[in-house]
Design an enzyme around this catalytic site. Structure first.
Site, PDB file in Angstrom:
ATOM      1  N   ALA A  65       0.868  -1.174   0.000  1.00  0.00           N
ATOM      2  CA  ALA A  65       0.000   0.000   0.000  1.00  0.00           C
ATOM      3  C   ALA A  65       0.907   1.227   0.000  1.00  0.00           C
ATOM      4  CB  ALA A  65      -0.887  -0.026   1.231  1.00  0.00           C
ATOM      5  N   GLY A 110       0.720  -4.988   1.090  1.00  0.00           N
ATOM      6  CA  GLY A 110      -0.462  -5.148   0.242  1.00  0.00           C
ATOM      7  C   GLY A 110      -0.162  -5.849  -1.074  1.00  0.00           C
ATOM      8  N   GLU A 113      -0.259  -9.435  -0.301  1.00  0.00           N
ATOM      9  CA  GLU A 113      -1.682  -9.778  -0.099  1.00  0.00           C
ATOM     10  C   GLU A 113      -2.415  -9.879  -1.437  1.00  0.00           C
ATOM     11  OE1 GLU A 113      -1.922  -6.505   2.710  1.00  0.00           O
ATOM     12  OE2 GLU A 113      -2.747  -7.885   4.192  1.00  0.00           O
ATOM     13  N   GLU A 133       4.327  -4.673   7.621  1.00  0.00           N
ATOM     14  CA  GLU A 133       3.464  -3.629   8.185  1.00  0.00           C
ATOM     15  C   GLU A 133       3.831  -3.235   9.610  1.00  0.00           C
ATOM     16  OE1 GLU A 133       2.444  -6.156   6.382  1.00  0.00           O
ATOM     17  OE2 GLU A 133       0.962  -5.505   4.922  1.00  0.00           O
TER      18      GLU A 133
HETATM   19  N1  DAK Z   1       4.599   3.290  -0.768  1.00  0.00           N
HETATM   20  C1  DAK Z   1       4.933   4.461  -1.360  1.00  0.00           C
HETATM   21  N2  DAK Z   1       6.038   4.614  -2.099  1.00  0.00           N
HETATM   22  C2  DAK Z   1       6.849   3.559  -2.236  1.00  0.00           C
HETATM   23  C3  DAK Z   1       6.560   2.313  -1.643  1.00  0.00           C
HETATM   24  C4  DAK Z   1       5.363   2.196  -0.874  1.00  0.00           C
HETATM   25  N3  DAK Z   1       4.954   1.049  -0.324  1.00  0.00           N
HETATM   26  N4  DAK Z   1       7.548   1.443  -1.954  1.00  0.00           N
HETATM   27  C5  DAK Z   1       8.416   2.135  -2.716  1.00  0.00           C
HETATM   28  N5  DAK Z   1       7.994   3.400  -2.901  1.00  0.00           N
HETATM   29  C6  DAK Z   1       8.649   4.470  -3.655  1.00  0.00           C
HETATM   30  C7  DAK Z   1       9.855   4.991  -2.924  1.00  0.00           C
HETATM   31  O1  DAK Z   1       9.483   5.920  -1.936  1.00  0.00           O
HETATM   32  C8  DAK Z   1      10.646   5.621  -4.063  1.00  0.00           C
HETATM   33  O2  DAK Z   1      10.048   6.834  -4.382  1.00  0.00           O
HETATM   34  P1  DAK Z   1      10.963   8.192  -4.568  1.00  0.00           P
HETATM   35  O3  DAK Z   1      11.731   8.318  -3.325  1.00  0.00           O
HETATM   36  O4  DAK Z   1      11.816   7.859  -5.775  1.00  0.00           O
HETATM   37  O5  DAK Z   1       9.945   9.249  -4.822  1.00  0.00           O
HETATM   38  C9  DAK Z   1      10.354   4.666  -5.210  1.00  0.00           C
HETATM   39  O6  DAK Z   1       9.177   3.954  -4.865  1.00  0.00           O
HETATM   40  C10 DAK Z   1      11.471   3.653  -5.416  1.00  0.00           C
HETATM   41  O7  DAK Z   1      11.699   3.016  -4.186  1.00  0.00           O
HETATM   42  P2  DAK Z   1      13.152   2.918  -3.501  1.00  0.00           P
HETATM   43  O8  DAK Z   1      14.017   4.015  -3.954  1.00  0.00           O
HETATM   44  O9  DAK Z   1      12.929   2.737  -2.046  1.00  0.00           O
HETATM   45  O10 DAK Z   1      13.674   1.565  -4.161  1.00  0.00           O
HETATM   46  P3  DAK Z   1      14.730   0.536  -3.553  1.00  0.00           P
HETATM   47  O11 DAK Z   1      15.016  -0.425  -4.643  1.00  0.00           O
HETATM   48  O12 DAK Z   1      15.872   1.254  -2.917  1.00  0.00           O
HETATM   49  O13 DAK Z   1      13.937  -0.216  -2.370  1.00  0.00           O
HETATM   50  C11 DAK Z   1      12.048  -1.396  -1.420  1.00  0.00           C
HETATM   51  C12 DAK Z   1      12.878  -1.035  -2.699  1.00  0.00           C
HETATM   52  C13 DAK Z   1      10.836  -2.177  -1.864  1.00  0.00           C
HETATM   53  C14 DAK Z   1      12.929  -2.280  -0.511  1.00  0.00           C
HETATM   54  C15 DAK Z   1      11.671  -0.098  -0.670  1.00  0.00           C
HETATM   55  O14 DAK Z   1      11.106   0.804  -1.607  1.00  0.00           O
HETATM   56  C16 DAK Z   1      10.688  -0.331   0.440  1.00  0.00           C
HETATM   57  O15 DAK Z   1      11.042  -0.801   1.527  1.00  0.00           O
HETATM   58  N6  DAK Z   1       9.417   0.022   0.202  1.00  0.00           N
HETATM   59  C17 DAK Z   1       8.372  -0.080   1.187  1.00  0.00           C
HETATM   60  C18 DAK Z   1       7.886  -1.487   1.279  1.00  0.00           C
HETATM   61  C19 DAK Z   1       6.810  -1.660   2.355  1.00  0.00           C
HETATM   62  O16 DAK Z   1       7.054  -1.363   3.525  1.00  0.00           O
HETATM   63  N7  DAK Z   1       5.646  -2.122   1.951  1.00  0.00           N
HETATM   64  C20 DAK Z   1       4.523  -2.304   2.838  1.00  0.00           C
HETATM   65  C21 DAK Z   1       3.673  -1.084   2.806  1.00  0.00           C
HETATM   66  S1  DAK Z   1       2.440  -1.132   4.082  1.00  0.00           S
HETATM   67  C22 DAK Z   1      -4.868  -1.933   5.739  1.00  0.00           C
HETATM   68  C23 DAK Z   1      -4.767  -2.158   4.419  1.00  0.00           C
HETATM   69  C24 DAK Z   1      -3.552  -2.323   3.849  1.00  0.00           C
HETATM   70  C25 DAK Z   1      -2.407  -2.229   4.590  1.00  0.00           C
HETATM   71  C26 DAK Z   1      -2.520  -1.997   5.932  1.00  0.00           C
HETATM   72  C27 DAK Z   1      -3.738  -1.853   6.516  1.00  0.00           C
HETATM   73  N8  DAK Z   1      -6.174  -1.819   6.320  1.00  0.00           N
HETATM   74  C28 DAK Z   1      -7.338  -2.138   5.435  1.00  0.00           C
HETATM   75  C29 DAK Z   1      -6.383  -1.698   7.696  1.00  0.00           C
HETATM   76  C30 DAK Z   1      -1.162  -2.416   3.896  1.00  0.00           C
HETATM   77  C31 DAK Z   1      -0.040  -1.890   4.297  1.00  0.00           C
HETATM   78  C32 DAK Z   1       1.164  -1.971   3.446  1.00  0.00           C
HETATM   79  O17 DAK Z   1       1.220  -2.539   2.406  1.00  0.00           O
END
Ligand code: DAK
Length: 259
Positions: A65, A110, A113, A133
């Site tokens: 997400a 997400g 998921e 998360e």
């Molecule tokens: N959200 C927003 N932007 C993201 C992103 C994300 N999840 N993942 C990557 N990006 C963006 C980065 O910010 C970056 O943008 P700029 O800085 O260039 O503007 C661009 O994509 C490229 O990413 P990186 O520069 O970070 O790329 P790397 O290769 O260095 O790293 C990475 C890749 C996947 C390891 C890293 O980007 C990362 O850790 N990303 C976050 C992954 C993450 O934590 N995903 C889980 C998100 S939380 C709910 C419903 C849903 C959810 C919860 C509750 N309810 C209904 C209650 C779900 C929650 C989630 O999914």
């Protein structure tokens, strides 16, 4: 259908590929992407697509997400976000045909998921999975706690969710989360190959087999077996059953019509 954020392409008479394409943000799911996905999934149903391969553009499947979009949500907006996401997961998990996630890269939060809402998952050997998360102070909200536990067992699901650790395609296969890890760059090709194999089978049989398999998560074995018998019986109302068995007897390939 081609929206900026998703691309839906029919690649054979009854198979389509759905690509999430927001590569600059690793295909992170914001409200617009969720809306586009919801629209595409409705279109898939209207257009009588029976196999759907889901993948991502660029180096990610879906990196979760959209954290930046979620950070400042108030309660009402967060509820709307959750609703829209859950609608997408519901449309995918209740898709009457077969869905195949071709995980080409990061499938986090997400994104993992979304893959788990599909019937089958194949992954690029470089793909990375995880439910991170808790690192962000939230819990999986698009079905992760429920689907991961069913796929890999309660203990392993808890470990993955409580630690938020990332793991690779080989481990995902060992855990039973992923069907196959495939050579770099070939996840979509393998997904399409699986779809083509399934496309050649009796369509109604596939539909009912999927439904019966899904019931295994919901029912005790006795009731599940009764349901299986009913689905089996329904196959005998179809011309596909007559055709499939006649083709066997006549030593030729079956020509199914899905009726
Ligand atoms: N959200 C927003 N932007 C993201 C992103 C994300 N999840 N993942 C990557 N990006 C963006 C980065 O910010 C970056 O943008 P700029 O800085 O260039 O503007 C661009 O994509 C490229 O990413 P990186 O520069 O970070 O790329 P790397 O290769 O260095 O790293 C990475 C890749 C996947 C390891 C890293 O980007 C990362 O850790 N990303 C976050 C992954 C993450 O934590 N995903 C889980 C998100 S939380 C709910 C419903 C849903 C959810 C919860 C509750 N309810 C209904 C209650 C779900 C929650 C989630 O999914």
């Amino acid at each position: 259908m081609s929206d900026d954020l998703v691309l839906l392409e029919r690649v054979s008479p009854s198979t389509a590929v759905l690509t999430v394409q927001r590569p600059e943000a690793l295909n992170a799911l914001n409200l617009d992407v969720l809306s586009a996905l919801g629209g595409a999934l409705l279109e898939v149903r209207r257009d009588d697509i029976r196999q759907l391969v889901v993948t991502g553009a660029g180096k990610a499947f879906v990196a979760g997400a959209d954290i930046k979009a979620m950070r400042d949500l108030d309660r009402e907006q967060a509820t709307e976000f959750a609703r829209r996401g859950q609608r997408v997961m519901h449309l995918l998990s209740t898709f009457p045909g077969v869905s195949i996630a071709a995980v080409n890269g990061y499938a986090l939060g997400g994104g993992m998921e979304l893959a788990m809402a599909c019937d089958l998952i194949v992954a690029d050997e470089r793909a990375k999975f995880g439910q991170p998360e808790v690192k962000l102070g939230v819990i999986p909200g698009f079905g992760g706690t429920q689907r991961l536990s069913r796929l890999v067992g309660a203990m392993r699901a808890r470990e993955l969710i409580f630690t938020g650790r990332t793991f690779g395609a080989e481990e995902a296969v060992r855990l039973g989360l992923v069907l196959e890890s495939v050579p770099a760059g070939t996840a979509l090709e393998r997904g399409r190959e699986l779809a083509a194999t399934i496309e050649a089978q009796g369509p109604m049989a596939i539909r009912w087999a999927k439904r019966a398999c899904q019931l295994a998560d919901e029912l005790n074995i006795e009731v599940g077996l009764q349901e299986e018998a009913k689905f089996f019986g329904r196959c005998f109302d179809t011309t596909d059953q007559t055709e499939g068995m006649t083709a066997f007897v006549e030593k030729r390939a079956a020509q199914f019509t899905g009726a």
